[in-house]
Design a protein around this motif. Structure first.
Motif, PDB file in Angstrom:
ATOM      1  N   GLY A 229       0.792  -1.214   0.000  1.00  0.00           N
ATOM      2  CA  GLY A 229       0.000   0.000   0.000  1.00  0.00           C
ATOM      3  C   GLY A 229       0.826   1.267   0.000  1.00  0.00           C
ATOM      4  N   SER A 230       0.118   2.385   0.021  1.00  0.00           N
ATOM      5  CA  SER A 230       0.760   3.695  -0.018  1.00  0.00           C
ATOM      6  C   SER A 230      -0.201   4.731   0.549  1.00  0.00           C
ATOM      7  CB  SER A 230       1.130   4.064  -1.456  1.00  0.00           C
ATOM      8  OG  SER A 230       1.596   5.392  -1.546  1.00  0.00           O
ATOM      9  N   LEU A 231       0.365   5.852   1.031  1.00  0.00           N
ATOM     10  CA  LEU A 231      -0.466   6.944   1.514  1.00  0.00           C
ATOM     11  C   LEU A 231      -1.180   7.634   0.357  1.00  0.00           C
ATOM     12  CD1 LEU A 231       1.974   8.507   4.153  1.00  0.00           C
ATOM     13  CD2 LEU A 231       0.202   6.768   4.510  1.00  0.00           C
ATOM     14  N   ILE A 232      -2.292   8.292   0.676  1.00  0.00           N
ATOM     15  CA  ILE A 232      -3.111   8.921  -0.366  1.00  0.00           C
ATOM     16  C   ILE A 232      -2.923  10.436  -0.266  1.00  0.00           C
ATOM     17  CG2 ILE A 232      -5.423   9.185  -1.305  1.00  0.00           C
ATOM     18  CD1 ILE A 232      -6.211   6.635   0.208  1.00  0.00           C
ATOM     19  N   PRO A 233      -2.247  11.044  -1.234  1.00  0.00           N
ATOM     20  CA  PRO A 233      -2.056  12.502  -1.173  1.00  0.00           C
ATOM     21  C   PRO A 233      -3.356  13.232  -1.479  1.00  0.00           C
ATOM     22  CG  PRO A 233      -1.141  11.627  -3.199  1.00  0.00           C
ATOM     23  CD  PRO A 233      -1.578  10.439  -2.385  1.00  0.00           C
ATOM     24  N   VAL A 251      -3.341   8.956   9.321  1.00  0.00           N
ATOM     25  CA  VAL A 251      -3.218   8.896   7.854  1.00  0.00           C
ATOM     26  C   VAL A 251      -3.689   7.538   7.369  1.00  0.00           C
ATOM     27  CG1 VAL A 251      -1.366  10.600   7.675  1.00  0.00           C
ATOM     28  CG2 VAL A 251      -0.802   8.183   8.061  1.00  0.00           C
ATOM     29  N   VAL A 252      -4.327   7.553   6.191  1.00  0.00           N
ATOM     30  CA  VAL A 252      -4.906   6.335   5.623  1.00  0.00           C
ATOM     31  C   VAL A 252      -3.942   5.759   4.594  1.00  0.00           C
ATOM     32  CG1 VAL A 252      -6.825   5.361   4.319  1.00  0.00           C
ATOM     33  CG2 VAL A 252      -7.248   7.176   6.001  1.00  0.00           C
ATOM     34  N   LYS A 253      -3.692   4.470   4.701  1.00  0.00           N
ATOM     35  CA  LYS A 253      -2.857   3.776   3.711  1.00  0.00           C
ATOM     36  C   LYS A 253      -3.753   2.880   2.862  1.00  0.00           C
ATOM     37  CE  LYS A 253       1.284   2.346   4.654  1.00  0.00           C
ATOM     38  NZ  LYS A 253       2.455   1.575   5.149  1.00  0.00           N
ATOM     39  N   SER A 254      -3.679   3.077   1.536  1.00  0.00           N
ATOM     40  CA  SER A 254      -4.495   2.296   0.599  1.00  0.00           C
ATOM     41  C   SER A 254      -3.694   1.091   0.127  1.00  0.00           C
ATOM     42  CB  SER A 254      -4.895   3.161  -0.602  1.00  0.00           C
ATOM     43  OG  SER A 254      -5.566   2.388  -1.569  1.00  0.00           O
ATOM     44  N   LYS A 255      -4.277  -0.112   0.272  1.00  0.00           N
ATOM     45  CA  LYS A 255      -3.617  -1.355  -0.120  1.00  0.00           C
ATOM     46  C   LYS A 255      -4.420  -2.075  -1.195  1.00  0.00           C
ATOM     47  CE  LYS A 255      -1.714  -2.082   4.524  1.00  0.00           C
ATOM     48  NZ  LYS A 255      -1.609  -3.039   5.644  1.00  0.00           N
ATOM     49  N   LEU A 256      -3.721  -2.829  -2.015  1.00  0.00           N
ATOM     50  CA  LEU A 256      -4.362  -3.642  -3.056  1.00  0.00           C
ATOM     51  C   LEU A 256      -5.023  -4.863  -2.423  1.00  0.00           C
ATOM     52  CD1 LEU A 256      -4.877  -4.460  -6.035  1.00  0.00           C
ATOM     53  CD2 LEU A 256      -2.598  -5.506  -6.038  1.00  0.00           C
TER      54      LEU A 256
END
Length: 382
Positions: A229-233, A251-256
Motif C-alpha cells: 500500500g501507499s499513503l493517499i495525497p 493517515v490512511v494507507k491504501s492497499k491492493l
C-alpha cells in the motif's frame, strides 16, 4: 471521384523524363547522320524515314504509360450500397476514480497507470464496441458503447479523481451500470474489465458479479497498486503534500485487495491480473481472455462501397500500347514503273514453266526453245 492508391501518380514524373531522352536522341541521330552522309545523298538515303510518324508512335507509348499509371492508382467513382453484418465483442472498461487511485506505489500514480493500460488494450482490439464507466462513491457512464476508438481514447484521457464528486469506492454500482448498458446485445459476447485497487467501501461487489454472470457478462479484474500500500495525497504527488486521514486523525494507507478481485472475476468465469507491465498485462488479457470469447453480431447496417473503375484506364492503356506497336516509322517505298509492270503481269514467268517441267536434252534450255521458235515463224512468212 477518388483514388485508392494515389501515391502511384508520382510515377507520372517519369513521362517528361522519357520525353526529354527521346528529343535528345532524335537530335543526336540527325547530327550523326549529317556527319557521315553528304547533303546531296541525304534525301535519297533518308527517303523512307518519317520523323512525324516516329513522334506519333512515341507519343502513343507515353500515353499508354500514363493510362497504366492511372489504372494502378485505383480510380473510383460511384457507390453501391450493401448490407454488412459486423461481429465482435461488447466491452465496458470500468475505471476506479476514487482518491485512493492517487497513491504512488506504482509510478506515476495508480490512475495514470490505468489510463495507459486502457489505451494499450484498445490497441489490441479490432471491430469490438467499447464503453467506459467511471466509478467512485457511485458510477457514471463516461462513454457509451462505440467502435470509434479515438473517441474512447479521449474519454479515457479525461478521467481524473474529480470525475465523480461523491467519494468512496462502490464497485457493485459500476457492475450494475455496465449490465444495464449492455442492454439487448448478444449473450456470450459481453465482457467487463474493472481497473481498481479492490478496496470497496460500500456495496457488495461479489453479489453484483454473480448477477452479472446470470446476465451473460464475464468480468475480468485488473488490480492496481501493491499489497504493502501507499499513503493517499490530497493534492496529487509531490513534496510537501498532505495526506488523507481518517476520523481519528490517522493517515490512511491504501492497499491492493487481490482476494476480493479474484472472487469477483471467478464468479463470472473471468480471471484476475495484476497490472505490472502494462502492455504485457493487456496482451495477456486479450489473448487468454477476450480473444477466446465468441464474437456475436453487433449490428446490421447499410454500408456504402465505392465502385472500382480501373478497367477503363487499363483498356485505354492497352489500346494506346497496341497502336504504338503497330504504327510504322518508315514510309512505304514506291517501286519503279518497270518493276510495277512486272508485278502487274506475273503470267510472263509462266512461259518458262514447261521447260522446267519437261525432260531436258543435252544443250537444251528454255532460252534455246525461244530461239528455235523464231526462225520457224520467219520460214512461214517466206
Amino acid at each position: 471521384m477518388s483514388f485508392g492508391a494515389p501515391q502511384w501518380f508520382w510515377a507520372l514524373l517519369v513521362i517528361p523524363f522519357l520525353a526529354a531522352i527521346f528529343i535528345r536522341a532524335e537530335r543526336r541521330a540527325v547530327i550523326r547522320l549529317r556527319e557521315f552522309v553528304s547533303e546531296r545523298l541525304l534525301p535519297d538515303l533518308a527517303r523512307t524515314v518519317d520523323r512525324r510518324r516516329r513522334k506519333i508512335r512515341f507519343a502513343l507509348l507515353l500515353l499508354g504509360i500514363a493510362f497504366l499509371i492511372s489504372a494502378l492508382a485505383e480510380p473510383r467513382w460511384g457507390y453501391i450500397y450493401e448490407d454488412v453484418k459486423r461481429k465482435g465483442l461488447d466491452l465496458i472498461f470500468a475505471a476506479d476514480t476514487s482518491r485512493s487511485m492517487l497513491s504512488n506505489d506504482v509510478s506515476p500514480t495508480r490512475l495514470q497507470r490505468v489510463k495507459l493500460a486502457m489505451q494499450d488494450l484498445l490497441n489490441e482490439l479490432q471491430g469490438d464496441r467499447v464503453g467506459l464507466v467511471a466509478f467512485a462513491g457511485r458510477a457514471f457512464l463516461q462513454a457509451p458503447l462505440t467502435i470509434d476508438y479515438s473517441a474512447a481514447v479521449e474519454a479515457v484521457n479525461d478521467l481524473d479523481t474529480n470525475t465523480i464528486p461523491e467519494g468512496g469506492t462502490n464497485i457493485s454500482a459500476a457492475i450494475e451500470l455496465a449490465v444495464g448498458t449492455f442492454g439487448k446485445s448478444a449473450i456470450g459476447n459481453r465482457a467487463m474489465i474493472i481497473f481498481t485497487d479492490g478496496e470497496e467501501l460500500s456495496g457488495d461487489a461479489t453479489k453484483a458479479a454473480k448477477t452479472a454472470a446470470d446476465a451473460g457478462v464475464r468480468i475480468f479484474t485488473v488490480g492496481v497498486g501493491t499489497p504493502e500500500g501507499s499513503l493517499i495525497p490530497l493534492n496529487g504527488a509531490g513534496p510537501g503534500n498532505t495526506f488523507v486521514k481518517d476520523s481519528n486523525g490517522q493517515v490512511v494507507k491504501s492497499k491492493l485487495d487481490e482476494r476480493r478481485l479474484k472472487e469477483m472475476a471467478e464468479a463470472t468465469g473471468g480471471f484476475y491480473l495484476h497490472l505490472e507491465d502494462g502492455p504485457r498485462t493487456m496482451k495477456t488479457l486479450f489473448t487468454e481472455g477476450l480473444a477466446k470469447m465468441q464474437a456475436g453480431e453487433i449490428d446490421d447496417r447499410m454500408s456504402r462501397r465505392p465502385i472500382e473503375r480501373y478497367q477503363w484506364p487499363l483498356a485505354a492503356a492497352l489500346f494506346a500500347l497496341v497502336l504504338s506497336y503497330l504504327a510504322r516509322e518508315r514510309k512505304r517505298r514506291r517501286l519503279p514503273e518497270w518493276k510495277q509492270g512486272e508485278r502487274s503481269r506475273p503470267w510472263r514467268s509462266c512461259w518458262y514453266l514447261p521447260g522446267l517441267l519437261l525432260p531436258q536434252r543435252q544443250g537444251w534450255t528454255p532460252t534455246a526453245m525461244t530461239n528455235t521458235a523464231r526462225p520457224t515463224r520467219n520460214l512461214k512468212k517466206r
